[in-house]
Each structure stands twice: as structure tokens, then as C-alpha cells.
Design a protein around this motif. Structure first.
Motif, PDB file in Angstrom:
ATOM      1  N   GLU A   1      14.699  25.466  26.355  1.00 56.02           N
ATOM      2  CA  GLU A   1      14.457  26.291  27.536  1.00 56.02           C
ATOM      3  C   GLU A   1      13.158  27.065  27.429  1.00 56.02           C
ATOM      4  O   GLU A   1      12.511  27.314  28.422  1.00 56.02           O
TER       5      GLU A   1
ATOM      6  N   GLU B   1      14.843  15.235  36.388  1.00 53.47           N
ATOM      7  CA  GLU B   1      14.729  16.693  36.251  1.00 53.47           C
ATOM      8  C   GLU B   1      16.071  17.320  35.877  1.00 53.47           C
ATOM      9  O   GLU B   1      16.134  18.223  35.050  1.00 53.47           O
ATOM     10  N   ARG B   2      17.142  16.842  36.482  1.00 56.43           N
ATOM     11  CA  ARG B   2      18.477  17.358  36.173  1.00 56.43           C
ATOM     12  C   ARG B   2      18.877  17.053  34.742  1.00 56.43           C
ATOM     13  O   ARG B   2      19.500  17.888  34.072  1.00 56.43           O
TER      14      ARG B   2
ATOM     15  N   ARG C   1      13.796  15.003  27.911  1.00 57.59           N
ATOM     16  CA  ARG C   1      12.821  14.564  28.903  1.00 57.59           C
ATOM     17  C   ARG C   1      12.744  13.041  28.869  1.00 57.59           C
ATOM     18  O   ARG C   1      12.360  12.459  27.856  1.00 57.59           O
TER      19      ARG C   1
ATOM     20  N   GLY D   1      18.439  18.870  28.103  1.00 56.80           N
ATOM     21  CA  GLY D   1      17.279  19.201  27.288  1.00 56.80           C
ATOM     22  C   GLY D   1      16.504  17.991  26.794  1.00 56.80           C
ATOM     23  O   GLY D   1      15.769  18.071  25.826  1.00 56.80           O
TER      24      GLY D   1
ATOM     25  N   LEU E   1      17.176  19.584  32.617  1.00 55.35           N
ATOM     26  CA  LEU E   1      17.829  20.889  32.718  1.00 55.35           C
ATOM     27  C   LEU E   1      19.189  20.913  32.027  1.00 55.35           C
ATOM     28  O   LEU E   1      19.520  21.858  31.321  1.00 55.35           O
ATOM     29  N   ASP E   2      19.986  19.876  32.251  1.00 61.62           N
ATOM     30  CA  ASP E   2      21.360  19.855  31.745  1.00 61.62           C
ATOM     31  C   ASP E   2      21.467  19.474  30.274  1.00 61.62           C
ATOM     32  O   ASP E   2      22.372  19.929  29.580  1.00 61.62           O
TER      33      ASP E   2
END
Length: 106
Positions: free
Chosen positions: A10, A71-72, A80, A78, A75-76
Motif C-alpha cells: 500500500e 486494478e482491482r 501488479r 497487492g 488493490l485486493d
């Protein structure tokens, strides 16, 4: 050069030595993670009942939906994913495998 999934924290830093996660199922991806990704696809594709082996493009997937899902995942989970890897994976099960590879650093 082939890309690989990356673990992102994050705070924006990338993890150099991620801890391996337990794997289940014959494909190496956990069935629960594959189902979670299938549900995510259903949300973004407006197609409830997506299964772990359903094809992204056969479900009507497009570049905008793909970017939103990528993208999700970041976010969910970590991790890429490259657009290329996501599209080549093609199914929730294979995307789950990419996530687990990213977590394991492979």
C-alpha cells in the motif's frame, strides 16, 4: 523480456522476497482464489455466474474491463499484473495462478 507479476504494498514499495503462499488444486491455484476472480469478472462484465474456466473474451471482455479488473487485483491482492499477462491468461483460474506466482515472487 517477459514480465512477471509483482507484489506491491500500500505504501508503494515492491516486495523483494515475498513469502510463498500455500497452493491447492491440480493447477496450482487455489480454488477459492479462482472463484473469487471469477466473481470479480462477473461484476465487471455484467455476467453473473462466471466460472473459473470461462474465457474473458468469450464473456464479452474488453480492454476497459480488463484494466479495471487488473486494478482491482492490485488493490485486493497487492499483485501488479501486466495487461499482456492478464489477456494471455484468459480464465479466472489462470489469473489466480498469476496472482499466486506474484505472491511467491516467481
Amino acid at each position: 523480456m517477459e514480465s512477471s507479476p509483482q507484489v506491491v504494498h500500500e505504501r508503494g514499495g515492491q516486495e523483494e522476497t515475498p513469502q510463498p503462499q500455500p497452493q491447492a488444486g491440480p493447477s496450482g491455484a487455489s480454488a477459492a482464489l479462482a472463484q473469487e476472480i471469477a466473481e470479480l469478472w462477473g461484476e465487471h462484465l455484467g455476467s453473473p455466474g462466471v466460472g473459473p474456466e470461462d474465457d474473458f473474451f468469450a464473456l464479452g471482455g474488453n480492454s476497459l474491463a480488463g484494466i479495471k479488473i487488473i486494478e482491482r487485483v492490485l488493490l485486493d491482492h497487492g499483485v501488479r499484473l501486466s495487461v499482456r499477462d492478464f489477456y494471455l491468461a484468459g480464465t479466472p483460474t489462470k489469473v489466480a495462478e498469476l496472482i499466486e506466482q506474484g505472491r511467491a515472487g516467481t
